[in-house]
Design a protein around this motif. Structure first.
Motif, short mmCIF file in Angstrom:
data_model
loop_
_atom_site.label_atom_id
_atom_site.label_comp_id
_atom_site.label_asym_id
_atom_site.label_seq_id
_atom_site.Cartn_x
_atom_site.Cartn_y
_atom_site.Cartn_z
N THR A 11 -6.68 0.23 -2.64
CA THR A 11 -6.80 -1.70 -1.32
C THR A 11 -7.52 -2.43 -1.36
N GLY B 232 -5.16 -1.54 5.04
CA GLY B 232 -4.37 -3.54 4.54
C GLY B 232 -4.60 -4.17 5.83
N GLU C 225 0.97 -1.19 0.17
CA GLU C 225 -0.13 0.03 0.05
C GLU C 225 0.73 1.56 0.18
#
Length: 361
Positions: free
Chosen positions: A314, A221, A182
């Protein structure tokens, strides 16, 4: 002023005495202090303006000294020194034991410091530098270079610490790697945002914003990966666990990112409100811009661009990478990725294995 050292030595006068007399005539010497109830002011005694601007008056000024016999004598400064005209410096400055000459300037409106520095560096390429001399940029450019050299190290250190914490949390190597991707998405989002809007890159504030993003975007995440692990630990198959985790964590991820972005908008556009006048007279003196947006704007826009892009990516990329990682891991180890044994299952299996009779053939 060139001092005749032989004549001055014969009279018993040092060069410091002559220099002090000339300095006193031009710049003055502190004779006393004028004190008030709050402060004190030095009283400087020097020649009047017509005399300290007249070279002949300074050269003919009397130099009072005590000779070798102890008698007090006076001679004009011109009897032990003469004046020549030339071009020189008022003082010698050194940096790192080297003599330096500093040339500085302000930046006019409509220009930025990096643009001016780039033009100067381009002009210096055609400037004939004498042997033994070097030209280097100092001031804000030097500080910016030191900061730009430090920021990559700080970013790598931040990523290393985040990775270490994630490894200890998930007891896995692949999951922290998935989460840290990310950070790459956030950097891509920053570059795309700056390219689309045409904003200038601030080495310092943009770099600090990217480092700050490394600690912000991984949160999304972690939410997805951790919740997926919880569902799989309860016996849910891999694909269904990923779908349910993405659906369940969709609102928290979007709401937290939206709250952060909206909270940074006033800082990015320089929203100014005078709350004192708002409650006192009802006039908040509302305006957008100002000096603060020049400093804080690049930092705020960096976080806004990176967080917006990373949040959208994401929700798609992290579940896909999780699925591919667990599937590949299952093929390598030969285990079914749809089954994750819980702690109670492991304990029960060990007890059953211990209680079962062993048959030797």
């Amino acid at each position: 002023m060139n001092i005749d050292r032989v004549r001055a030595n014969r009279e018993g006068i040092s060069t410091a005495q002559i220099g002090s007399e000339v300095r006193t005539a031009i710049y003055g010497a502190e004779a006393s202090k004028f004190k008030t109830a709050d402060d004190e002011y030095p009283i400087q005694v020097r020649y009047a303006e017509p005399y300290r601007s007249d070279i002949d008056a300074i050269v003919n000024a009397p130099l009072t000294f005590r000779d070798a016999t102890g008698a007090v004598r006076q001679i004009p400064i011109g009897s032990v020194a003469d004046v020549t005209y030339g071009t020189t410096y008022g003082g010698i400055k050194r940096k790192d034991v080297k003599r330096v000459i500093t040339i500085s300037s302000n930046v006019l409106n409509g220009f930025t410091g990096p643009d001016v520095v780039a033009n100067i560096q381009q002009a210096l390429k055609a400037f004939p530098t004498p042997a033994g001399y070097t030209i280097k940029m100092g001031g804000a450019q030097e500080n910016q270079k030191e900061t730009s050299d430090f920021l990559p190290l700080a970013g790598l250190g931040a990523l290393a610490l985040i990775f270490l914490i994630l490894v200890t949390q998930f007891n896995s190597f692949s999951k922290p790697v998935i989460i840290l991707t990310e950070v790459i998405f956030s950097v891509i989002g920053v570059m795309l945002g700056l390219a689309i809007t045409g904003m200038n890159i601030s080495i310092v504030m943009t770099g600090v914003g990217i480092i700050a993003l490394a600690g912000i975007v991984v949160k999304n995440g972690i939410l997805l990966v951790e919740f997926t692990d919880m569902l799989r630990a309860q016996g849910m198959p891999l694909r269904e666990a990923i779908i349910l985790a993405g659906r369940t964590r969709l609102n928290p991820v979007i709401l937290t990112a939206t709250a952060a972005i909206l909270g940074l908008i006033p800082l990015a556009i320089g929203l100014n409100i005078d709350f004192y006048e708002l409650f006192n007279s009802g006039n908040p003196h509302f305006f957008i811009g100002g000096e603060s947006v020049v400093f804080w704007g690049p930092l705020a826009w960096t976080i806004i661009f990176g967080l917006s892009f990373a949040t959208i990516i994401t929700l798609v990329v992290v579940p896909v990478m999780y699925l591919l990682s667990e599937t590949l891991k299952g093929k390598i180890t030969g285990k079914n990725p749809d089954h994750v044994a819980t702690l109670s299952e492991e304990v029960d299996s060990e007890e059953i294995h211990a209680a079962s009779p062993r048959v030797l053939v």
